[in-house]
Design an enzyme around this catalytic site. Structure first.
Site, PDB file in Angstrom:
ATOM      1  N   LYS A  79       0.750  -1.093   0.194  1.00 51.06           N
ATOM      2  CA  LYS A  79       0.105   0.034  -0.004  1.00 51.06           C
ATOM      3  C   LYS A  79       0.939   1.275  -0.066  1.00 51.06           C
ATOM      4  O   LYS A  79       1.701   1.322   0.813  1.00 51.06           O
ATOM      5  CB  LYS A  79      -1.004  -0.003   1.199  1.00 51.06           C
ATOM      6  CG  LYS A  79      -1.774   1.027   1.237  1.00 51.06           C
ATOM      7  CD  LYS A  79      -2.874   0.992   2.538  1.00 51.06           C
ATOM      8  CE  LYS A  79      -3.832   1.948   2.782  1.00 51.06           C
ATOM      9  NZ  LYS A  79      -4.733   1.905   3.756  1.00 51.06           N
ATOM     10  N   SER A 153      -9.500   1.914   3.067  1.00 55.08           N
ATOM     11  CA  SER A 153      -8.590   2.751   2.461  1.00 55.08           C
ATOM     12  C   SER A 153      -7.677   1.684   1.519  1.00 55.08           C
ATOM     13  O   SER A 153      -6.951   2.195   0.636  1.00 55.08           O
ATOM     14  CB  SER A 153      -7.917   3.498   3.299  1.00 55.08           C
ATOM     15  OG  SER A 153      -6.798   2.778   4.053  1.00 55.08           O
ATOM     16  N   SER A 177      -9.926  -0.768   7.352  1.00 56.32           N
ATOM     17  CA  SER A 177      -9.320  -0.546   5.874  1.00 56.32           C
ATOM     18  C   SER A 177      -8.461  -1.997   5.674  1.00 56.32           C
ATOM     19  O   SER A 177      -8.276  -1.909   4.390  1.00 56.32           O
ATOM     20  CB  SER A 177      -8.288   0.322   5.877  1.00 56.32           C
ATOM     21  OG  SER A 177      -8.999   1.690   5.988  1.00 56.32           O
TER      22      SER A 177
END
Length: 599
Positions: A79, A153, A177
């Site tokens: 990420k 997210s 997330s």
């Protein structure tokens, strides 16, 4: 070689050790898959590692011994709020971007184990959101429909795994997330206990709550990643060492929502799937216990509807004041909300949080784990565009409280609605129950018949498959008692440089007995034809032949080494015991393993 749809860790590593596959083969396959999927969804990645750098990394690995590296050649995604040396870290905000001078500690650990970083994935800006819609680099969509959100997210990381582009991916999880995107893409999302994975090299969202999380196609893969990556880190204020806590395995109690607390935002199909998951867990030996959702809901509201939002501003205060206009409008609006709270408000919020935690901690006396929907339902991009904050809040109904209450969580697939949309449930346990929680979640994932990823790949509860083989000249050894990690004789395996290859279970026709007068305490494993039990937990280690020989020669009576059949049918060497001596002890088979036995 024909690659599987999902690039699961054990088969890839086993093929490399056998010499039928190389890291270069894996890199070329992944690059082809990424290129093809970019035509379906170009918003998954923010930055890809250049092909020449990936091939150089593969060549570097090929100069090393595959048997020494548990993730030899395994591709993974990161990420883009987690640093990878030489690549930009954007946090999905171009004005914030910088080039990382070193990799995050978790990335470093995984690369040291032989894994290969493929690139940086898209996210809700500054990890603020559960929708995957708050990025100037595009909005990834669920692998089950371009009109549906991927969840955020950690949006790109989840899609990269679900689409079969990488074996696993790192996300982050402050409020859900690492779990909501798992549910919306039919994969596993493991949220470790806060602090057991280093957050050094992570752009913080709420530093006291942040966790680096793991997406994978199975709980077995996710747990292997956590076990390799976790370690205390004195550079991180909330870091702490793993102190494993046991959960029961054969029989267990699980907390569920009262009927009146089951909120699915008008989606009856989700309600049906949640009820089905409860029934399937009961079939696994679980006893459902209704829980009081009120203190969990009240805790969740502290995160965005209370002073805890100030911590998001604390992490990026200078950038916010200088670049507010460069932020995503919705993200900026959330940060703006922090300005109305005082230091006094924050401390009042902390006091309230801790009072709620005391109340919730008492709930664990009634059950061992909670089983909740991961999210009420999947939503469309159009719904988010119309009500970005309200829809985001709805998606966090069953996730926002977990880190505030210091819990571990593992999200797993739980089926599909009649219109083909994914639904997931999350198993939640007290802090430090990560290992046992993942094992229990894996049992549910496998036995319930639920699949993984966009191609609905079947999974098993075992990390050891028929394709798991030792490197030439090495031996696989299953241990069941005092040699397990964390137990008194484990040092004997460490002395021989044994490497953990799998945490799995025996076939169901084995019994386990606590041996009388054994020092240190140890069990005896015997096979009973026709018996059907839960299977006993074992750890499978790989040793070289010389080390295996030394290990076996030192075994005292009544222990012996023979062949043990594992849950998936493969056979490995393992500890067996004289049946007469074993049966003179206490039968602890129902516990599911030595780690869970009450003597």
């Amino acid at each position: 070689m024909i690659f599987p749809d999902m690039l699961q860790i054990d088969p890839l590593v086993a093929s490399c050790r056998k010499g039928t596959l190389t890291p270069t083969d894996i890199v070329k396959e992944v690059l082809a898959r990424v290129e093809a999927y970019n035509r379906v969804d170009p918003a998954v990645w923010i930055t890809l590692v250049p092909a020449d750098r990936l091939l150089a990394r593969a060549a570097e690995l090929e100069s090393l011994s595959a048997s020494d590296l548990p993730f030899y050649g395994v591709p993974f995604a990161v990420k883009d709020n987690i640093d990878v040396v030489g690549l930009p870290t954007t946090a999905a905000c171009p004005a914030f971007a910088y080039t990382a001078r070193e990799s995050a500690e978790v990335v470093r650990c995984l690369e040291a184990a032989g894994a290969i970083v493929i690139g940086k994935t898209n996210l809700d800006q500054f990890a603020t959101g559960l929708v995957g819609m708050r990025s100037p680099y595009g909005q990834p969509h669920s692998v089950f429909g371009s009109e549906y959100v991927s969840g955020g997210s950690s949006s790109g990381s989840a899609v990269a795994v679900a689409a079969g582009l990488v074996s696993f991916a790192l996300g982050t999880d402050t409020a859900g997330s690492g779990r909501v995107p798992a549910a919306f893409n039919n994969i596993v999302g493991l949220k470790p206990t806060r602090g057991v994975l280093s957050t050094h090299g992570l752009v913080p969202a709420c530093e006291s709550l942040d966790c680096i999380s793991i997406f994978a196609s199975s709980t077995a893969d996710a747990l292997q990643v956590e076990q390799v990556a976790r370690a205390p880190d004195i550079r991180v204020p909330y870091s702490r060492a793993m102190d494993p806590r046991k959960l029961p395995y054969g029989t267990f109690r699980f907390g569920i929502l009262h009927k009146e607390d089951r909120f699915f935002d008008g989606c009856p199909a989700s309600a049906v799937l949640y009820e089905r998951a409860i029934q399937q867990l009961e079939e696994l030996g679980g006893t459902a216990v209704e829980l009081d959702f009120a203190p969990l809901k009240e805790t969740a509201e502290l995160l965005y509807s209370g002073p805890f939002v100030v911590e998001r501003l604390t992490a990026l205060e200078d950038f916010y004041h200088e670049h507010r206009g460069d932020m995503d409008p919705t993200v900026g609006q959330i940060f703006d909300g922090a300005n109305k709270y005082s230091a006094t408000d924050v401390f009042k919020g902390i006091y309230h949080q801790n009072l709620l935690k005391q109340e919730v901690d008492r709930m664990w006396n009634a059950f061992d784990v909670m089983v909740l929907p991961t999210a009420p339902r999947i939503v469309t991009k159009q719904e988010v565009a119309a009500q970005p904050i309200a829809v985001n809040s709805m998606l966090g109904t069953y996730t926002n409280f977990v880190n505030l209450l210091d819990m571990a969580a593992c999200a797993v697939p739980a089926g599909f609605t009649p219109d083909g949309l994914p639904f997931g449930v999350t198993l939640i346990g007290p802090s430090f129950t990560d290992d046992d929680l993942a094992l229990l979640a894996g049992r549910f994932h496998a036995v319930s018949g639920n699949t993984s990823g966009m191609n609905n790949v079947a999974v098993t509860s075992s990390t050891c498959t028929a394709s798991t083989e030792a490197a030439p000249g090495n031996v696989l050894l299953a241990v069941v008692g005092a040699h397990l990690k964390g137990f008194p004789l484990h040092w004997q395996l460490e002395k021989e440089h044994a490497v953990l290859r799998a945490t799995t279970r025996t076939a169901p026709d084995y019994r386990l007995f606590a041996l009388p007068d054994a020092v240190p305490p140890k069990p005896g494993l015997v096979r009973e034809k026709g018996f059907v039990g839960p299977g006993l937990e074992v750890e499978v280690y790989e040793l070289d032949a010389a080390g295996f020989g030394r290990f076996v020669s030192a075994l005292p009576q009544p222990m012996a080494i023979g062949k043990i059949t594992l849950a998936d049918g493969c056979e490995v060497s393992g500890f067996l015991c004289s049946e007469a001596i074993a049966r003179s002890g206490k039968d602890i088979t129902a516990s599911g393993g030595w780690r869970y036995a009450t003597l």
